[in-house]
Scaffold this motif. Sequence first.
Motif, PDB file in Angstrom:
ATOM      1  N   UNK A 257      45.582  44.793  42.096  1.00 13.21           N
ATOM      2  CA  UNK A 257      45.116  43.449  42.437  1.00 13.21           C
ATOM      3  C   UNK A 257      44.048  43.470  43.528  1.00 13.21           C
ATOM      4  N   UNK A 258      44.273  44.238  44.599  1.00 18.62           N
ATOM      5  CA  UNK A 258      43.331  44.261  45.723  1.00 18.62           C
ATOM      6  C   UNK A 258      41.965  44.762  45.288  1.00 18.62           C
ATOM      7  N   UNK A 259      41.942  45.744  44.394  1.00 15.07           N
ATOM      8  CA  UNK A 259      40.671  46.294  43.955  1.00 15.07           C
ATOM      9  C   UNK A 259      40.002  45.390  42.921  1.00 15.07           C
ATOM     10  N   UNK A 260      40.811  44.774  42.075  1.00 12.13           N
ATOM     11  CA  UNK A 260      40.242  43.898  41.051  1.00 12.13           C
ATOM     12  C   UNK A 260      39.466  42.745  41.685  1.00 12.13           C
ATOM     13  N   UNK A 261      39.900  42.302  42.838  1.00  7.68           N
ATOM     14  CA  UNK A 261      39.202  41.222  43.536  1.00  7.68           C
ATOM     15  C   UNK A 261      37.792  41.630  43.956  1.00  7.68           C
ATOM     16  N   UNK A 262      37.511  42.936  43.959  1.00  9.22           N
ATOM     17  CA  UNK A 262      36.197  43.438  44.350  1.00  9.22           C
ATOM     18  C   UNK A 262      35.342  43.817  43.146  1.00  9.22           C
ATOM     19  N   UNK A 263      35.867  43.673  41.944  1.00 12.04           N
ATOM     20  CA  UNK A 263      35.093  43.985  40.751  1.00 12.04           C
ATOM     21  C   UNK A 263      33.875  43.064  40.663  1.00 12.04           C
ATOM     22  N   UNK A 264      32.750  43.632  40.303  1.00 11.62           N
ATOM     23  CA  UNK A 264      31.556  42.816  40.095  1.00 11.62           C
ATOM     24  C   UNK A 264      31.721  41.971  38.829  1.00 11.62           C
ATOM     25  N   UNK A 265      31.240  40.749  38.830  1.00 10.03           N
ATOM     26  CA  UNK A 265      31.388  39.889  37.644  1.00 10.03           C
ATOM     27  C   UNK A 265      30.840  40.520  36.371  1.00 10.03           C
ATOM     28  N   UNK A 266      29.713  41.238  36.481  1.00  8.40           N
ATOM     29  CA  UNK A 266      29.132  41.846  35.286  1.00  8.40           C
ATOM     30  C   UNK A 266      30.011  42.973  34.736  1.00  8.40           C
ATOM     31  N   UNK A 267      30.797  43.615  35.612  1.00  6.07           N
ATOM     32  CA  UNK A 267      31.734  44.638  35.140  1.00  6.07           C
ATOM     33  C   UNK A 267      32.905  43.979  34.413  1.00  6.07           C
ATOM     34  N   UNK A 268      33.423  42.895  34.986  1.00  5.69           N
ATOM     35  CA  UNK A 268      34.526  42.164  34.351  1.00  5.69           C
ATOM     36  C   UNK A 268      34.103  41.649  32.980  1.00  5.69           C
ATOM     37  N   UNK A 269      32.845  41.199  32.881  1.00  9.00           N
ATOM     38  CA  UNK A 269      32.356  40.634  31.624  1.00  9.00           C
ATOM     39  C   UNK A 269      32.342  41.665  30.496  1.00  9.00           C
ATOM     40  N   UNK A 270      32.332  42.946  30.847  1.00 11.41           N
ATOM     41  CA  UNK A 270      32.296  43.993  29.819  1.00 11.41           C
ATOM     42  C   UNK A 270      33.686  44.371  29.316  1.00 11.41           C
ATOM     43  N   UNK A 271      34.736  43.799  29.923  1.00  6.24           N
ATOM     44  CA  UNK A 271      36.095  44.159  29.538  1.00  6.24           C
ATOM     45  C   UNK A 271      36.741  43.039  28.729  1.00  6.24           C
ATOM     46  N   UNK A 272      37.613  43.452  27.808  1.00 10.18           N
ATOM     47  CA  UNK A 272      38.312  42.474  26.963  1.00 10.18           C
ATOM     48  C   UNK A 272      39.655  42.069  27.555  1.00 10.18           C
ATOM     49  N   UNK A 273      40.161  42.840  28.484  1.00  6.05           N
ATOM     50  CA  UNK A 273      41.450  42.520  29.082  1.00  6.05           C
ATOM     51  C   UNK A 273      41.669  43.327  30.346  1.00  6.05           C
ATOM     52  N   UNK A 274      42.450  42.794  31.256  1.00 12.03           N
ATOM     53  CA  UNK A 274      42.774  43.465  32.516  1.00 12.03           C
ATOM     54  C   UNK A 274      44.277  43.372  32.731  1.00 12.03           C
ATOM     55  N   UNK A 275      44.892  44.485  33.089  1.00 12.58           N
ATOM     56  CA  UNK A 275      46.306  44.498  33.431  1.00 12.58           C
ATOM     57  C   UNK A 275      46.433  44.956  34.878  1.00 12.58           C
ATOM     58  N   UNK A 276      47.022  44.113  35.726  1.00 12.45           N
ATOM     59  CA  UNK A 276      47.197  44.426  37.141  1.00 12.45           C
ATOM     60  C   UNK A 276      48.476  45.233  37.309  1.00 12.45           C
ATOM     61  N   UNK A 277      48.338  46.360  37.980  1.00  8.50           N
ATOM     62  CA  UNK A 277      49.413  47.355  38.032  1.00  8.50           C
ATOM     63  C   UNK A 277      49.649  47.824  39.460  1.00  8.50           C
ATOM     64  N   UNK A 278      50.899  48.047  39.806  1.00  6.69           N
ATOM     65  CA  UNK A 278      51.252  48.612  41.106  1.00  6.69           C
ATOM     66  C   UNK A 278      51.350  50.129  40.953  1.00  6.69           C
ATOM     67  N   UNK A 279      50.277  50.819  41.273  1.00  4.12           N
ATOM     68  CA  UNK A 279      50.244  52.267  41.103  1.00  4.12           C
ATOM     69  C   UNK A 279      50.984  53.017  42.209  1.00  4.12           C
TER      70      UNK A 279
END
Length: 410
Positions: free
Chosen positions: A34-56
């Motif tokens: 979650x913490x890192x996903x908040x820093x994803x650039x919008x154009x990177x997110x736009x290239x993905x079809x789905x995101x799963x937030x995981x506690x690694x």
Amino acid sequence: MKKLLLIEGNGVAGEDLIDAAREHGAEVHVATHQDLYEKYRPELIAKTAGVVLTDFSAPEAAVAQLAGYCADTGISGVICGWEFLSPVATKLAAAAGLPGNDPARADACRNKRLMSLAFEEYGVPAPATLVVDSLDSALDRIAERGFAFPLVVKPAENAGSVGVTVVEAADGLAAAFRLATSQPMEIPHRIALETTVVIQEYVEGREFSVETIVFEGKFHHLAVTEKFTTTGATRAEIGHTTPADLDPADRDALVGAAEQALVALGFHNGVAHAEIKLTPGGRAKVIEVGARPPGDHILKLVRHATGVSEARAYVQVALGEEPTVDGDRSAAAAIRFLAPDRAGTVRRIGPVPDSPAVLASTWYVGVGDQVDHALDNATRLGFVMLTAATAAEVNALADEIVHAVQVEIG
């Protein structure tokens, strides 16, 4: 349409992998924190079809969660874009019944203590190694094994040259041990790191990496890359050149050692980045191997030098397909990182000289920023990437351009 799950897309290789998968016609899903996903650039997110937030931070639970996601979503392959998560990717592929490496040896592809044991078991040429958990035991074991200085002291589970020291004498061990144990957790995924310390003989010679795609146990060595580092007690990486300027016998020695290491670590389907030193006498010694794409934009260097997309080949293997590994060009490419010669405030930086050889350049810092000395890879100021016909030419151009860049730190 086939679906691919990328374990962390925010690393240096992340966008290369996403682009390669999309160009190959695959739908890309990303597992991240979650913490890192908040820093994803919008154009990177736009290239993905789905995101799963995981506690690694809980790897077993993460594998179970992601195996469920793979089943529910119809994922066809798993790839890894973040070094610390390669064991999760390997174990997930096995749990989901997808192409991958031996899950029983997944941790040995990250943990240098386990890696050294695998190398010893399989007779892989590697530096003599001992593992300790305290400074006192280090002193005792060094004497017991008859190790001679200089020695390399490093953490068992960190990356990017973090915590690594070349120790010239016994009185430097205490500081090296403190540095090696100073970061017990990976950020931002909050993965606890083993705090044991690895001590190895120092191997004189040039340093290289072998970039390999493995498909059904067959090794496709795409390139041998020469690595350049700072000197002194700490060794930040300051450049790479692909392909390395080598005679055939030396290249064969490096590739042969890489293959021995990959067998020892259970590589069967995936990508490998093997870091190896070549002694003045022509002997190859494997320093470490990663079950992940190379960092530092080496994926781009391989493509510019050979025409082979290592990212696409990795995607193909993960999907159970024969990889495309034949190149259409014979050139050379290099990247050089600008490193600070002291800690202080940036007073002047750049510009990079205009040259048709320059492919890209980036500054990580600006005038007024505070910087540390070149302790590890995280202290870099920026980079320049360039190409030429041969390794000798691109190395000369790289030296010329780097020396022309004005950096003033006060």
